[in-house]
Motif scaffolding. Structure first.
Motif, PDB file in Angstrom:
ATOM      1  N   GLY A  32     -47.356 -13.962  64.220  1.00 23.37           N
ATOM      2  CA  GLY A  32     -48.414 -14.978  64.239  1.00 23.37           C
ATOM      3  C   GLY A  32     -48.063 -16.187  63.377  1.00 23.37           C
ATOM      4  O   GLY A  32     -48.639 -17.266  63.538  1.00 23.37           O
ATOM      5  N   THR A  55     -55.568 -13.026  77.789  1.00 21.13           N
ATOM      6  CA  THR A  55     -55.694 -14.375  78.348  1.00 21.13           C
ATOM      7  C   THR A  55     -55.155 -14.400  79.775  1.00 21.13           C
ATOM      8  O   THR A  55     -54.356 -13.552  80.165  1.00 21.13           O
ATOM      9  N   ILE A 112     -47.225 -13.653  69.597  1.00 21.61           N
ATOM     10  CA  ILE A 112     -48.136 -13.957  68.491  1.00 21.61           C
ATOM     11  C   ILE A 112     -48.506 -12.672  67.756  1.00 21.61           C
ATOM     12  O   ILE A 112     -48.624 -12.644  66.534  1.00 21.61           O
ATOM     13  N   ALA A 113     -48.641 -11.588  68.527  1.00 22.32           N
ATOM     14  CA  ALA A 113     -48.947 -10.297  67.902  1.00 22.32           C
ATOM     15  C   ALA A 113     -47.803  -9.874  66.976  1.00 22.32           C
ATOM     16  O   ALA A 113     -48.031  -9.295  65.931  1.00 22.32           O
ATOM     17  N   VAL A 114     -46.574 -10.167  67.372  1.00 21.53           N
ATOM     18  CA  VAL A 114     -45.423  -9.789  66.541  1.00 21.53           C
ATOM     19  C   VAL A 114     -45.251 -10.771  65.378  1.00 21.53           C
ATOM     20  O   VAL A 114     -44.982 -10.380  64.249  1.00 21.53           O
ATOM     21  N   TYR A 138     -45.948 -18.643  66.089  1.00 18.43           N
ATOM     22  CA  TYR A 138     -46.460 -19.178  67.353  1.00 18.43           C
ATOM     23  C   TYR A 138     -47.981 -19.333  67.356  1.00 18.43           C
ATOM     24  O   TYR A 138     -48.695 -18.652  66.630  1.00 18.43           O
ATOM     25  N   GLU A 139     -48.423 -20.191  68.277  1.00 16.97           N
ATOM     26  CA  GLU A 139     -49.840 -20.313  68.616  1.00 16.97           C
ATOM     27  C   GLU A 139     -49.916 -20.637  70.096  1.00 16.97           C
ATOM     28  O   GLU A 139     -48.936 -21.074  70.687  1.00 16.97           O
ATOM     29  N   LEU A 140     -51.103 -20.448  70.673  1.00 17.32           N
ATOM     30  CA  LEU A 140     -51.300 -20.922  72.045  1.00 17.32           C
ATOM     31  C   LEU A 140     -51.862 -22.341  71.998  1.00 17.32           C
ATOM     32  O   LEU A 140     -52.555 -22.706  71.056  1.00 17.32           O
ATOM     33  N   ARG A 152     -48.201  -2.223  73.506  1.00 15.32           N
ATOM     34  CA  ARG A 152     -46.984  -2.353  72.686  1.00 15.32           C
ATOM     35  C   ARG A 152     -47.282  -2.049  71.216  1.00 15.32           C
ATOM     36  O   ARG A 152     -46.563  -1.314  70.554  1.00 15.32           O
ATOM     37  N   VAL A 190     -50.120  -6.254  75.287  1.00 11.89           N
ATOM     38  CA  VAL A 190     -49.942  -6.441  73.853  1.00 11.89           C
ATOM     39  C   VAL A 190     -50.501  -5.250  73.078  1.00 11.89           C
ATOM     40  O   VAL A 190     -49.868  -4.718  72.164  1.00 11.89           O
ATOM     41  N   PHE A 222     -56.734  -9.189  72.251  1.00  7.81           N
ATOM     42  CA  PHE A 222     -57.061 -10.391  73.019  1.00  7.81           C
ATOM     43  C   PHE A 222     -56.457 -10.281  74.407  1.00  7.81           C
ATOM     44  O   PHE A 222     -55.550  -9.474  74.637  1.00  7.81           O
ATOM     45  N   SER A 252     -55.644 -18.014  68.005  1.00  3.83           N
ATOM     46  CA  SER A 252     -55.027 -17.436  66.805  1.00  3.83           C
ATOM     47  C   SER A 252     -55.957 -17.551  65.605  1.00  3.83           C
ATOM     48  O   SER A 252     -56.095 -16.607  64.813  1.00  3.83           O
ATOM     49  N   ALA A 275     -49.543 -14.440  77.478  1.00  5.69           N
ATOM     50  CA  ALA A 275     -49.841 -13.030  77.173  1.00  5.69           C
ATOM     51  C   ALA A 275     -49.975 -12.842  75.664  1.00  5.69           C
ATOM     52  O   ALA A 275     -50.656 -11.937  75.206  1.00  5.69           O
ATOM     53  N   ALA A 276     -49.295 -13.704  74.916  1.00  6.54           N
ATOM     54  CA  ALA A 276     -49.430 -13.787  73.460  1.00  6.54           C
ATOM     55  C   ALA A 276     -48.888 -12.569  72.720  1.00  6.54           C
ATOM     56  O   ALA A 276     -49.261 -12.320  71.585  1.00  6.54           O
ATOM     57  N   SER A 277     -47.993 -11.820  73.348  1.00  8.48           N
ATOM     58  CA  SER A 277     -47.385 -10.696  72.629  1.00  8.48           C
ATOM     59  C   SER A 277     -46.528 -11.211  71.477  1.00  8.48           C
ATOM     60  O   SER A 277     -46.436 -10.569  70.435  1.00  8.48           O
ATOM     61  N   SER A 328     -40.595  -9.124  72.927  1.00 12.27           N
ATOM     62  CA  SER A 328     -41.916  -8.609  73.321  1.00 12.27           C
ATOM     63  C   SER A 328     -42.490  -9.354  74.521  1.00 12.27           C
ATOM     64  O   SER A 328     -43.414  -8.881  75.166  1.00 12.27           O
TER      65      SER A 328
END
Lengths: 86, 427
Positions: A37, B338, A33-35, A40-42, B314, B311, B336, B395, A29-31, A67
Motif C-alpha cells: 500500500g 472493484t 495495493i494489498a501487498v 500504489y493507489e488507485l 491470496r 485479493v 475491497f 486506499s 483488482a488492487a492486489s 500478485s
C-alpha cells in the motif's frame, strides 16, 4: 502502442530502476495495493498509479507485481532489462 | 502411502499463495496441492475481463504459475482429482482414484461453485456461468456465433458479462430481479448511475424481471418472464451467486452443513462455508481453511464473514500458510472489490452493508458523475464505503477503517467531495 505509465526508482541498493504500469491491462483488482500500500493507489478510473516508487525493498516490490492477476506491473533493472514478468 | 508435511486441497489463489508462503519459510517440508482442475494456477479474475475475451490480451497471460514454478519450489501438483474422504484423526485424505495421502498440516481452500440455475428449460444448450477456465473458453467460443445474449443477475459477473457481450457485438439484455442494480447493497442513486452507463452503452436492462422458463428446442431460443414477456436470445449467462462445492467428504454425515454445534471431531460449518477463527484455523486440529470457502472471524467487523475475491484469497492463503509453519498470524485486512466497464468504475470497501443502525455520509453526487457513500457504525467508526467513479479514495478509506478512526466530529468535512480524506489519517 500500449497505454503505459513509467515511474523511475532510485532506492539505494535496489536493482530495480523502473516500475511500469500497463493501464490497458490494469483492472483495478488492487492486489498490488494489498501487498504494498506504500507504493500504489488507485485513481478514479480504477487504474493503479505509483505514489512512492522508493518506499519498499525489491522483494516486496516483486511480490506486489507477482500478485497482479493481469500482469499489469512490469519491473526493469538499471540496464533496462525486464525483471518481471520473466 | 504418500505423506506430505503440508497438504492443500484446492489449487486456486488461496491454496497456491499458501504453498508459496510455506516454501519461503520451510525449504524442505514436502508440499502437495490437490486440485479438481487439471491446470496450474491461472487468473480467475481475467476470465470476466473484456480485453481477455476479445483477444486483446494474449491467452497465455492467463497463467499465473508455470509448471516450472511447481518443480522449482518442489510443490507436487495433483491435478484433475477430487477428495472423497477425510479422516482427521488418522490424518488421511482419500482421492477419487482411491489413492490415500497422509498429512501433518492440512489446508482446505476449495473455493466455491456457481449457483445452479434450476428452472424449466435450464438444461438447454447455450446457458453459461463463469467460474473456471473451461467456463471461460466455452463463452469465448459461443460469442463467435451468438447474436443475442441475456444476462441474469445484477452483481459483478452480470455487470462484467453484459459489458463483454455488448463489446463482442451481441444484442444484450440484462435481467434483474430487483428494483435497481445491486439492491440493497447500493442505494438507488448509485444503482441508477450504473444502469444509465449500461443503457448508454446499448445494453437493455429489465428490472423486476423473473425468468420462469427457458424456451427453445435443444438450444436456447429465449426466456419467458413472469409477466408473460418473451425475450429472444441464443445464449444466456447466469451470475446468480455461489454455493459451496460438494463437501460430503468433510465427515459431514454426522454434521450437516450449518449444524450449529458440531459433534466432536466434525467440522464447524455454516450453510455457505467452513468456519474459521481469525487465524484461519478450523475447529479441527491441524486443519486450516482459506479463500472463498472460509467463513472467518473478521477482526475489524468482529463477526464471521465470507468474502470471495482474488485479493482476499491470496492474503488468506498467506496467513494460513504462516500458521501451518508455526508462525501464527491473525488475518486483519480491509477487504475491497472493484470493477469497471461501460465507462464507469465501481468499488466496495470494507463492510458496505447498509444495516439499519448505520449512518451513511454521501460524497459527491450522481449529477457530477462521482458518488460515494461512507458507512459509519454506532461507535462513530467508518466501516465501509461504496464508490462510483471515486476509486481514487479507496486506499485512504481502507486505512481509515483499519485505524478505527473516530469520524464523528468530521461528518461535515466527509460530505464535502473536495475535502482530502488523507487529512483525517494524521489526526
Amino acid at each position: 502502442m500500449s497505454n503505459t505509465k513509467e515511474y523511475a526508482r532510485n532506492k539505494d541498493g535496489s536493482n530495480i530502476a523502473k516500475i511500469v504500469v500497463d493501464r490497458d491491462l490494469c483492472i483495478g483488482a488492487a492486489s498490488c495495493i494489498a501487498v504494498s500500500g506504500a507504493t500504489y493507489e488507485l485513481d478514479n478510473e480504477n487504474k493503479v498509479v505509483v505514489t512512492n516508487a522508493n518506499d519498499v525493498d525489491d522483494a516486496t516490490l516483486i511480490m506486489s507485481a507477482e500478485s497482479c492477476p493481469t500482469k499489469a506491473i512490469l519491473l526493469f533493472d538499471k540496464e533496462g532489462k525486464q525483471v518481471f514478468p520473466k | 502411502m504418500e505423506n506430505y508435511k503440508y497438504l492443500i486441497i484446492g489449487g486456486g489463489a488461496a491454496g497456491t499463495s499458501a504453498a508459496e508462503t510455506i516454501r519461503q519459510k520451510d525449504p524442505v517440508g514436502e508440499i502437495a496441492i490437490i486440485s479438481d482442475e487439471d491446470h496450474p494456477l491461472y487468473s480467475r479474475v481475467m476470465l470476466s475481463k473484456p480485453n481477455f475475451f476479445l483477444g486483446k490480451i494474449p491467452f497465455n497471460q492467463i497463467w499465473m504459475k508455470g509448471k516450472d514454478w511447481y518443480d522449482t519450489n518442489k510443490i507436487i501438483f495433483i491435478g484433475g482429482r477430487t477428495v472423497t474422504a477425510l479422516d482427521t484423526e488418522k490424518k488421511i485424505v482419500t482421492l477419487d482414484d482411491s489413492k490415500q495421502i497422509s498429512y501433518e498440516k492440512l489446508l482446505i481452500s476449495t473455493g466455491v461453485r456457481t449457483r445452479p440455475w434450476n428452472i424449466p428449460g435450464s438444461d438447454k444448450k447455450g446457458i453459461y456461468s463463469l467460474r473456471t477456465l473451461e467456463d471461460g473458453k466455452a463463452i469465448m467460443e459461443a460469442i463467435k456465433t451468438a447474436k443475442k445474449a441475456v444476462t441474469i443477475g445484477g452483481g459483478f459477473i452480470g455487470f462484467e458479462m453484459a459489458d463483454l457481450m455488448k463489446l463482442a457485438g451481441l444484442e444484450t439484455t440484462m435481467l434483474l430481479r430487483e428494483d435497481y442494480f445491486w439492491q440493497p447493497t447500493l442505494d438507488d442513486k448509485s444503482g441508477k448511475m450504473i444502469e444509465d452507463a449500461l443503457s448508454k452503452s446499448g445494453i437493455k436492462i429489465m428490472k423486476n424481471a423473473e425468468v420462469t422458463e427457458v424456451v427453445g428446442g435443444e438450444n436456447v431460443e429465449g426466456v419467458m418472464l413472469k409477466d408473460g414477456t418473451k425475450i429472444d436470445c441464443d445464449m444466456i449467462i447466469t451470475g446468480i451467486g455461489v454455493v459451496p462445492p460438494n463437501l460430503d467428504w468433510l465427515n459431514v454425515s454426522r454434521a450437516p452443513l450449518g449444524n450449529s454445534e458440531p459433534p466432536k471431531g466434525t467440522f464447524d460449518t455454516s450453510k455457505a462455508g467452513i468456519i474459521a477463527n481469525e487465524y484461519l484455523e478450523t475447529n479441527i486440529k491441524d486443519v486450516w481453511t482459506a479463500g472463498d470457502i472460509a467463513e472467518y472471524k473478521d477482526l475489524l467487523l468482529e463477526e464471521n464473514i465470507q468474502l470471495g475475491n482474488w485479493v482476499n484469497a491470496r492474503e488468506q492463503g498467506r496467513i494460513a500458510g504462516l500458521g501451518m509453519v508455526g508462525e501464527r498470524t491473525p488475518f486483519k485486512f480491509v477487504s475491497f472489490y472493484t470493477t469497471q466497464g461501460v465507462g464507469i468504475s465501481i468499488a466496495f470497501v470494507g463492510d458496505s452493508r447498509p444495516l439499519p443502525d448505520r449512518q451513511i455520509i454521501l460524497r459527491g453526487s450522481p449529477e457530477t458523475g462521482s458518488y460515494e457513500r461512507i458507512l459509519v457504525d454506532t461507535k462513530g467508526e467508518l466501516v465501509g464505503a461504496t464508490m462510483i467513479n471515486r476509486t481514487g479514495e479507496m486506499s485512504t478509506i481502507s486505512k481509515l477503517i483499519e485505524n478505527n478512526v473516530d469520524i464523528t466530529t468530521h461528518t461535515t468535512e466527509l460530505s464535502d467531495p473536495n475535502f482530502d480524506l488523507k487529512q483525517l489519517l494524521t489526526k
